[in-house]
Design an enzyme around this catalytic site. Structure first.
Site, PDB file in Angstrom:
ATOM      1  N   HIS A 140      44.337  41.975  42.259  1.00  0.00           N
ATOM      2  CA  HIS A 140      43.583  42.534  43.385  1.00  0.00           C
ATOM      3  C   HIS A 140      43.587  41.579  44.571  1.00  0.00           C
ATOM      4  CE1 HIS A 140      42.049  45.377  40.409  1.00  0.00           C
ATOM      5  NE2 HIS A 140      41.642  46.115  41.423  1.00  0.00           N
ATOM      6  N   LYS A 144      37.863  40.587  46.529  1.00  0.00           N
ATOM      7  CA  LYS A 144      37.156  41.265  45.432  1.00  0.00           C
ATOM      8  C   LYS A 144      36.214  40.263  44.763  1.00  0.00           C
ATOM      9  CE  LYS A 144      37.915  44.124  41.317  1.00  0.00           C
ATOM     10  NZ  LYS A 144      36.905  45.103  41.734  1.00  0.00           N
TER      11      LYS A 144
END
Ligand code: NAD
Length: 255
Positions: A140, A144
């Site tokens: 990701h 995040k």
């Protein structure tokens, strides 16, 4: 078309959903956020759901923070409005608040609203009984805040359920000496490992790697853009209303 309020409406997902759902013809009544939204897409910017007053909406979409999810759940239950939750990293209590709200209104919660991710979870569960070992790599963007991703935990749980159903024992780690602690990733469920990568430039990606005698299978899904989540959120909006109901994931909305 239904009217919506998006909690977390100033955030990366909130803005992408407002743009995508507005383009599909939904009325975005309010963007609810402690921050100021960059674009409004015809909506009012509100600091809290309580400011919505009598402005009727058919559903609340929550892509914000775990604490905020509890407020959204209580508000929806009290006002008879359906709730679609994409916020990840929920504790047991926060999840319970959603299940409690579902006694009063329709609630859909999914750790990943992309169609490809839902299908790759389904494919992984299909493959699970046929391979000796499996590990998950989730990748990701570097903003995040939670790890591992909610999607990877959901995928690991689906694989573990399929393995258990087929009579397979939990996995044990063949590595007995770790030169650096943590090098073998996190134990998710039944010994299934998850490895989390965070890099700028990424959006949301996942590989499920299966291994068996003389062969391997990799199921990879890539969200290149936050538009990938809009279709699934739209499906959720169309499938729920104020009728009490708790739906986990979007798989049941796919033919
Ligand atoms: P972000 O930080 O860009 O946006 C979150 C927004 O929520 C921010 O604007 C913040 O100000 C707002 N917010 C936080 N607490 C609030 C509160 N109490 N009241 C009102 N607004 C509040 O994050 P993001 O990338 O948009 O992701 C949001 C959430 O969605 C995360 O949990 C992320 O993991 C999740 N997510 C889920 C999916 C899915 O398909 N389920 C996909 C992508 C992201």
């Amino acid at each position: 078309m239904k009217s919506l309020a998006i909690v977390g409406g100033a955030g990366r997902m909130g803005q992408a959903l407002a743009e995508g759902l507005h383009a599909q013809g939904y009325t975005i009544t309010a963007l609810v956020d402690v921050d100021t939204p960059r674009e409004l897409f015809g909506a009012r910017a509100l600091a809290s759901l309580n400011e919505l007053g009598d402005g009727h909406v058919d559903a609340i979409i929550d892509f914000s923070s775990p604490d905020s999810v509890v407020t959204s759940a209580e508000w929806c239950a009290a006002h008879g409005v359906a709730l679609v939750v994409g916020t990840t990293g929920l504790t047991g209590d926060q999840r319970q608040a959603l299940e409690d709200a579902a006694k009063h209104v329709g609630v859909v919660v999914a750790t990943n609203f992309s169609i490809g991710a839902a299908l790759s979870e389904r494919f992984a569960a299909m493959a699970a009984p046929y391979f000796e070992r499996v590990e998950i790599i989730e990748l990701h963007h570097d903003k995040k805040v939670d790890a591992p991703s909610g999607t990877s935990i959901t995928t690991a749980t689906a694989i573990a359920d399929a393995r258990r159903h087929a009579g397979e024992a939990p996995l044990t780690d063949p590595t007995t000496r770790r030169t650096i602690e943590g090098s073998r990733g996190a134990d998710a469920v039944d010994g299934i490992k998850i490895h989390s990568i965070r890099l700028p430039g990424l959006v949301a990606h996942q590989e499920v790697l299966f291994g068996g005698p003389g062969e391997g299978l990799t199921i990879r899904h890539d969200s290149f853009d936050r538009r990938s989540f809009v279709h699934g959120v739209g499906l959720a909006i169309e499938h729920i209303d104020a009728t009490p109901r708790f739906v986990e994931g979007i798989s049941s909305f796919l033919a």
